[in-house]
Scaffold this motif. Structure first.
Motif, PDB file in Angstrom:
ATOM      1  N   ALA A 162      41.811  30.286  51.716  1.00 36.36           N
ATOM      2  CA  ALA A 162      43.252  30.126  51.473  1.00 36.36           C
ATOM      3  C   ALA A 162      43.609  30.614  50.073  1.00 36.36           C
ATOM      4  CB  ALA A 162      43.650  28.658  51.648  1.00 36.36           C
ATOM      5  N   ALA A 163      42.744  30.338  49.098  1.00 35.20           N
ATOM      6  CA  ALA A 163      42.995  30.799  47.729  1.00 35.20           C
ATOM      7  C   ALA A 163      42.977  32.318  47.647  1.00 35.20           C
ATOM      8  CB  ALA A 163      41.948  30.210  46.784  1.00 35.20           C
ATOM      9  N   LEU A 164      42.129  32.961  48.449  1.00 35.35           N
ATOM     10  CA  LEU A 164      42.013  34.422  48.427  1.00 35.35           C
ATOM     11  C   LEU A 164      43.322  35.122  48.778  1.00 35.35           C
ATOM     12  CD1 LEU A 164      38.566  35.009  50.187  1.00 35.35           C
ATOM     13  CD2 LEU A 164      39.156  35.741  47.872  1.00 35.35           C
ATOM     14  N   LEU A 165      44.161  34.478  49.564  1.00 34.27           N
ATOM     15  CA  LEU A 165      45.391  35.120  50.020  1.00 34.27           C
ATOM     16  C   LEU A 165      46.288  35.558  48.864  1.00 34.27           C
ATOM     17  CD1 LEU A 165      46.179  32.756  53.018  1.00 34.27           C
ATOM     18  CD2 LEU A 165      45.640  35.202  53.178  1.00 34.27           C
ATOM     19  N   GLN A 166      46.164  34.904  47.715  1.00 35.65           N
ATOM     20  CA  GLN A 166      46.995  35.271  46.567  1.00 35.65           C
ATOM     21  C   GLN A 166      46.532  36.565  45.914  1.00 35.65           C
ATOM     22  OE1 GLN A 166      46.877  32.985  42.769  1.00 35.65           O
ATOM     23  NE2 GLN A 166      49.050  32.648  43.149  1.00 35.65           N
ATOM     24  N   ALA A 167      45.229  36.776  45.797  1.00 36.68           N
ATOM     25  CA  ALA A 167      44.697  37.976  45.130  1.00 36.68           C
ATOM     26  C   ALA A 167      43.302  38.249  45.682  1.00 36.68           C
ATOM     27  CB  ALA A 167      44.662  37.771  43.620  1.00 36.68           C
ATOM     28  N   PRO A 168      43.208  38.866  46.860  1.00 32.61           N
ATOM     29  CA  PRO A 168      41.911  38.998  47.554  1.00 32.61           C
ATOM     30  C   PRO A 168      40.801  39.623  46.734  1.00 32.61           C
ATOM     31  CG  PRO A 168      43.732  39.610  49.009  1.00 32.61           C
ATOM     32  CD  PRO A 168      44.317  39.422  47.647  1.00 32.61           C
ATOM     33  N   SER A 169      41.038  40.791  46.154  1.00 34.71           N
ATOM     34  CA  SER A 169      39.957  41.472  45.425  1.00 34.71           C
ATOM     35  C   SER A 169      39.645  40.783  44.104  1.00 34.71           C
ATOM     36  CB  SER A 169      40.320  42.934  45.173  1.00 34.71           C
ATOM     37  OG  SER A 169      40.362  43.636  46.390  1.00 34.71           O
ATOM     38  N   GLN A 170      40.671  40.328  43.410  1.00 36.98           N
ATOM     39  CA  GLN A 170      40.452  39.687  42.110  1.00 36.98           C
ATOM     40  C   GLN A 170      39.681  38.378  42.239  1.00 36.98           C
ATOM     41  OE1 GLN A 170      44.127  39.332  39.903  1.00 36.98           O
ATOM     42  NE2 GLN A 170      44.776  41.388  40.481  1.00 36.98           N
ATOM     43  N   TYR A 171      39.842  37.679  43.377  1.00 38.11           N
ATOM     44  CA  TYR A 171      39.176  36.395  43.575  1.00 38.11           C
ATOM     45  C   TYR A 171      37.878  36.511  44.383  1.00 38.11           C
ATOM     46  CZ  TYR A 171      43.585  34.231  41.996  1.00 38.11           C
ATOM     47  OH  TYR A 171      44.695  33.850  41.282  1.00 38.11           O
ATOM     48  N   ASP A 172      37.524  37.714  44.826  1.00 41.41           N
ATOM     49  CA  ASP A 172      36.271  37.912  45.560  1.00 41.41           C
ATOM     50  C   ASP A 172      35.107  37.692  44.601  1.00 41.41           C
ATOM     51  OD1 ASP A 172      34.029  38.758  46.889  1.00 41.41           O
ATOM     52  OD2 ASP A 172      34.874  40.658  47.565  1.00 41.41           O
ATOM     53  N   GLU A 217      34.748  37.460  34.944  1.00 42.12           N
ATOM     54  CA  GLU A 217      34.686  36.047  34.584  1.00 42.12           C
ATOM     55  C   GLU A 217      36.075  35.419  34.646  1.00 42.12           C
ATOM     56  OE1 GLU A 217      32.049  34.067  34.179  1.00 42.12           O
ATOM     57  OE2 GLU A 217      30.947  35.838  34.839  1.00 42.12           O
ATOM     58  N   ALA A 218      37.088  36.174  34.214  1.00 43.83           N
ATOM     59  CA  ALA A 218      38.464  35.667  34.291  1.00 43.83           C
ATOM     60  C   ALA A 218      38.872  35.502  35.742  1.00 43.83           C
ATOM     61  CB  ALA A 218      39.409  36.624  33.569  1.00 43.83           C
ATOM     62  N   GLY A 219      38.468  36.450  36.597  1.00 43.88           N
ATOM     63  CA  GLY A 219      38.790  36.364  38.014  1.00 43.88           C
ATOM     64  C   GLY A 219      38.154  35.155  38.667  1.00 43.88           C
ATOM     65  N   LYS A 220      36.908  34.864  38.300  1.00 40.81           N
ATOM     66  CA  LYS A 220      36.227  33.696  38.854  1.00 40.81           C
ATOM     67  C   LYS A 220      36.894  32.402  38.394  1.00 40.81           C
ATOM     68  CE  LYS A 220      31.707  35.919  39.336  1.00 40.81           C
ATOM     69  NZ  LYS A 220      30.311  35.978  38.890  1.00 40.81           N
ATOM     70  N   THR A 221      37.301  32.390  37.130  1.00 43.82           N
ATOM     71  CA  THR A 221      38.001  31.211  36.607  1.00 43.82           C
ATOM     72  C   THR A 221      39.308  30.994  37.359  1.00 43.82           C
ATOM     73  OG1 THR A 221      37.049  31.508  34.399  1.00 43.82           O
ATOM     74  CG2 THR A 221      39.068  30.198  34.559  1.00 43.82           C
ATOM     75  N   ASN A 222      40.057  32.075  37.558  1.00 45.16           N
ATOM     76  CA  ASN A 222      41.331  31.965  38.275  1.00 45.16           C
ATOM     77  C   ASN A 222      41.130  31.592  39.738  1.00 45.16           C
ATOM     78  OD1 ASN A 222      42.834  32.602  35.996  1.00 45.16           O
ATOM     79  ND2 ASN A 222      42.786  34.800  36.408  1.00 45.16           N
ATOM     80  N   ALA A 223      40.046  32.093  40.349  1.00 45.44           N
ATOM     81  CA  ALA A 223      39.754  31.752  41.745  1.00 45.44           C
ATOM     82  C   ALA A 223      39.496  30.255  41.883  1.00 45.44           C
ATOM     83  CB  ALA A 223      38.557  32.548  42.243  1.00 45.44           C
ATOM     84  N   LYS A 224      38.746  29.704  40.928  1.00 44.09           N
ATOM     85  CA  LYS A 224      38.476  28.261  40.968  1.00 44.09           C
ATOM     86  C   LYS A 224      39.755  27.456  40.754  1.00 44.09           C
ATOM     87  CE  LYS A 224      33.602  27.532  39.859  1.00 44.09           C
ATOM     88  NZ  LYS A 224      32.656  26.892  38.922  1.00 44.09           N
ATOM     89  N   LYS A 225      40.590  27.930  39.838  1.00 40.99           N
ATOM     90  CA  LYS A 225      41.870  27.243  39.604  1.00 40.99           C
ATOM     91  C   LYS A 225      42.712  27.235  40.870  1.00 40.99           C
ATOM     92  CE  LYS A 225      42.408  28.105  34.623  1.00 40.99           C
ATOM     93  NZ  LYS A 225      43.208  28.813  33.585  1.00 40.99           N
TER      94      LYS A 225
END
Length: 757
Positions: free
Chosen positions: A225-235, A241-249
């Motif tokens: 569900a979180a991926l729907l906001q930014a699929p590649s950035q949260y993959d 590292e910033a992308g992983k932090t944002n994915a967790k948020k």
């Protein structure tokens, strides 16, 4: 009535002779009374409502969705027209809603549209905001409901236009009357893009967790569900590292919203732990370098779609939907030469079964034509199938001393001065004493070590660049101003996500070989901004796609850029990069080695080609942990002047042979600095250094009168033999010694001795 009163009455139009009537308004004022303005406003509202009603009657719900358009491949070709890869068709497997666990349905609704079950299907404010943004040229989607997103995915496309947004609104209203909320949610879950080429939640479940959607846990479903906001950035497999932090948020946000909606108990929520998804499975046809080339092109097209107005999510979805033919700027001859250089100068020396460190070596390189900005060769790793992170575009390792030229560039660009108000030029004398505390605002007592903790004493900026003296550039970054240095770095092509501290002088930020190739290409192109581009041309469903120009406006003055090129020829002729010195063509460049040998770099260029080579220590068995490169190939210390410089030299020798006689066309009034400064009067105070100790101020006087020569060093050109650490007294000569190659006095605070020859 007195005369004064009569005059006032006449002005009002009510006095004697006026008949008690006000005069009629003339000109444009006749059309702007309050009553008429109100009438205009009501009329506009009525016309708008009428137009919307007419459109409502005119726009029909399409009989079929746009699946046919989505079932296309993306084709990638090299510059000579040969197909590199064909990726497709779309990875989609539709499932009925009842196969998706209820808690995962709730996670998606909580993430995307918490009022989905009760809203009218449209967000009028969000749609209006999106239309205004589009009209104003900002192009970002203002906000939409799950229903609107489903309509866009299934019936329309991802283009950000007013007509598409209006159609989306009208069709959403009509579909809301025809379909149940459950059917709309089912359609949304089956058409949304989740990254990794996966359309629909079933395909996403297989792509990220290798299981069917009905077997997912809530923690896993919340990540989808979180991926729907930014699929590649949260993959997780390719996120920064910033992308992983944002994915967790975002993952936490999804679960918190579920608690807010009473779909999840607070106690259960607290017990949940984030679970990293599995690695992506590369598509067939992406073995070797193909995968790295394709990923670089894909990233660039998506970037350009965003620049044209799509959101990141819409751009990714539009590209992955297929129908693209992308021709790369890769030159097959140069590409083969780069791959061979990496093999011959690095891979052939590695013995992973014998040395643990040899398992952790990752190489990346990018070669750019500075006149066009086009990438002509790229090396991302040994095999994309085995290592999907491209070493050419990754930005998680420090560029180390390859950043130092940007400090001098900023000094020249801003006419900066030392703490003693002396102009900073290649001929300026600085104090190169080891661990010398930085003086000036923001210095904070920062006192970096030089390589091998060597003290140079008084030294010109030219020689400090040649030998990469940390104490000099740490002081210079404060003299120039850390904010100004960062501004220059960004203008030259670096990303802006790094802190303004004295440690930036030692390249203590993340950067990629692609990024640094752009920076050095800008210098090579006389200050014209170069943003490396690997896409030569692209079409989408037969229509030409507009590409931005890879060469832009002036980033720094030509005098600055050419002055840096002049200085960097000295690093090659009489410094840490003399291994790349050539009798056949002129070379400028800079080595770099990060703390603990985690990375080693060489960024070098000729008048017609810029190539950046990076070496990175990465332990894949420890989730990509950065590890030392020391003793790679059994050769002891690894720095920018060893493997990276040797790869660069072998590649350029293969490309140019004896054919490139081009010379740098330099226009600069920066002084030609001598390799060593004139000996100052010895200090009466004791000094630990064998050379005379300079004053306690950060800089002394400037060296001799500037000359118009573009040469960067007065000493004769040395041989290609390697170089031992400098002797205490700065010298213009290059000594020979250890077979491990020249030492880069880069950002290695722990020092250490050269291994025995």
């Amino acid at each position: 009535m007195g005369r004064a009163e009569a005059r006032r009455a006449q002005k009002r139009g009510t006095g004697p002779g006026t008949g008690g009537k006000k005069p009629k308004k003339t000109g444009i004022r006749r059309f702007f009374t309050w009553k008429m303005l109100l009438a205009y406003f009501v009329g506009v509202i009525a016309l708008g409502a009428g137009a919307f009603y007419a459109l409502y009657l005119y726009v029909d719900v399409p009989g079929e969705g746009n699946k046919a358009a989505q079932l296309q491949s993306n084709v990638y070709k090299s510059a000579d027209g040969k197909t590199i890869a064909r990726i497709g068709q779309v990875n989609r497997e539709e499932v009925p809603l009842d196969k998706v666990p209820e808690n995962i349905r709730n996670a998606v609704v909580a993430a995307e549209n918490k009022n989905f079950w009760t809203d009218p299907g449209v967000d009028l404010k969000g749609t209006a905001r999106g239309i205004i943004n589009t009209v104003m040229g900002r192009g970002k989607q203002g906000g939409s409901t799950i229903t609107q997103q489903y309509i866009k995915n299934y019936y329309l496309d991802q283009r950000q236009t007013v007509s598409r947004k209006v159609k989306e609104l009208i069709i959403s209203l009509k579909v809301q009357d025809k379909l149940s909320k459950k059917k709309i949610l089912e359609g949304y879950l089956n058409t949304s893009y989740y990254g990794r080429g996966a359309y629909g939640i079933q395909a996403a479940s297989r792509a990220y967790y290798n299981k069917d959607v009905d077997k997912l846990t809530l923690e896993e479903g919340a990540y989808l569900a979180a991926l729907l906001q930014a699929p590649s950035q949260y993959d997780w497999s390719q996120a920064t590292e910033a992308g992983k932090t944002n994915a967790k948020k975002r993952w936490n946000y999804v679960l918190d919203k579920m608690v807010e909606q009473k779909w999840l108990g607070a106690a259960e929520r607290q017990s949940m732990q984030f679970k990293e998804p599995g690695k992506a499975k590369p598509a067939a046809g992406l073995a070797g370098q193909n995968g790295y080339l394709v990923e670089a092109a894909k990233r660039e097209i998506i970037r350009d779609l965003v620049a044209q107005g799509r959101t990141q999510k819409d751009a990714e979805q539009e590209f992955e939907a297929g129908g693209w033919t992308v021709t790369l700027s890769i030159d097959p001859t140069k590409q083969k030469a780069l791959e061979k250089a990496v093999h011959d100068k690095l891979l052939a020396e590695l013995e992973p079964g014998k040395r643990e460190v040899d398992k952790h070596v990752q190489a990346g390189a990018v070669s750019v034509d500075p006149k066009t900005g086009k990438v002509v060769a790229l090396y991302g790793g040994q095999d994309f199938i085995q290592h999907q992170v491209s070493n050419a575009t990754r930005a998680d390792y420090q560029p180390a001393s390859t950043f130092k030229p940007l400090i001098l560039a900023s000094a020249l660009e801003n006419n900066s001065k030392t703490q003693e108000k002396k102009p900073i030029t290649p001929a300026t004398i600085y104090d190169g004493t080891n661990k010398r505390p930085v003086v000036g605002p923001g210095g904070g007592g920062y006192a970096p070590e030089n390589e091998d903790q060597h003290s140079y004493g008084p030294i010109t900026v030219q020689q400090a660049m040649n030998d990469s003296v940390n104490s000099v550039f740490a002081q210079m970054v404060v003299d120039v101003g850390m904010d100004k240095v960062k501004k220059t770095a960004v203008e030259l092509g670096m990303k802006s996500d790094f802190e303004e501290t004295p440690a930036m002088a030692l390249g203590a930020m993340g950067a990629s070989p692609m990024e640094m190739a752009g920076v050095y290409a800008t210098l090579d192109n006389h200050g014209k901004k170069v943003t490396p581009s690997i896409v030569a041309s692209a079409t989408h469903r037969g229509q030409e796609f507009s590409l931005p120009n890879a060469v832009g406006a002036t980033a720094v003055d030509r005098n600055t850029a050419d002055g840096l090129t002049s200085v960097l020829t000295g690093v090659v002729n009489d410094g840490t990069a003399n291994v790349v010195s050539s009798a056949e063509y002129q070379v400028a460049g800079k080595t770099g080695t990060s703390d603990e040998d985690l990375s080693a770099w060489f960024a070098g260029y000729t008048p017609s080609l810029v190539t950046t080579v990076g070496l990175f220590g990465e332990d894949m068995e420890k989730n990509g942990k950065q590890v030392t490169l020391q003793n790679t190939g059994g050769n002891g210390r690894v720095n920018g002047g060893t493997y990276p410089a040797k790869i660069w030299a072998a590649y350029n020798a293969a490309v140019f042979g004896d054919d490139d006689k081009a010379k740098f066309d330099l226009e600069t009034d920066e002084p030609a600095a001598p390799a060593a400064p004139p000996s100052p009067k010895p200090s009466t105070s004791p000094s630990a250094s064998t050379s005379p100790k300079p004053s306690n101020s950060p800089s002394a006087s400037t060296s001799p009168k500037p000359s118009n020569s573009s040469s960067s060093a007065a000493s004769p050109k040395p041989s290609n033999s390697t170089k031992q650490p400098p002797t205490p007294k700065p010298s213009s000569s290059s000594s020979t010694g250890s077979s491990t190659g020249p030492v880069d006095p880069g950002t290695r605070p722990n020092g250490g001795l050269m291994p025995p020859p």
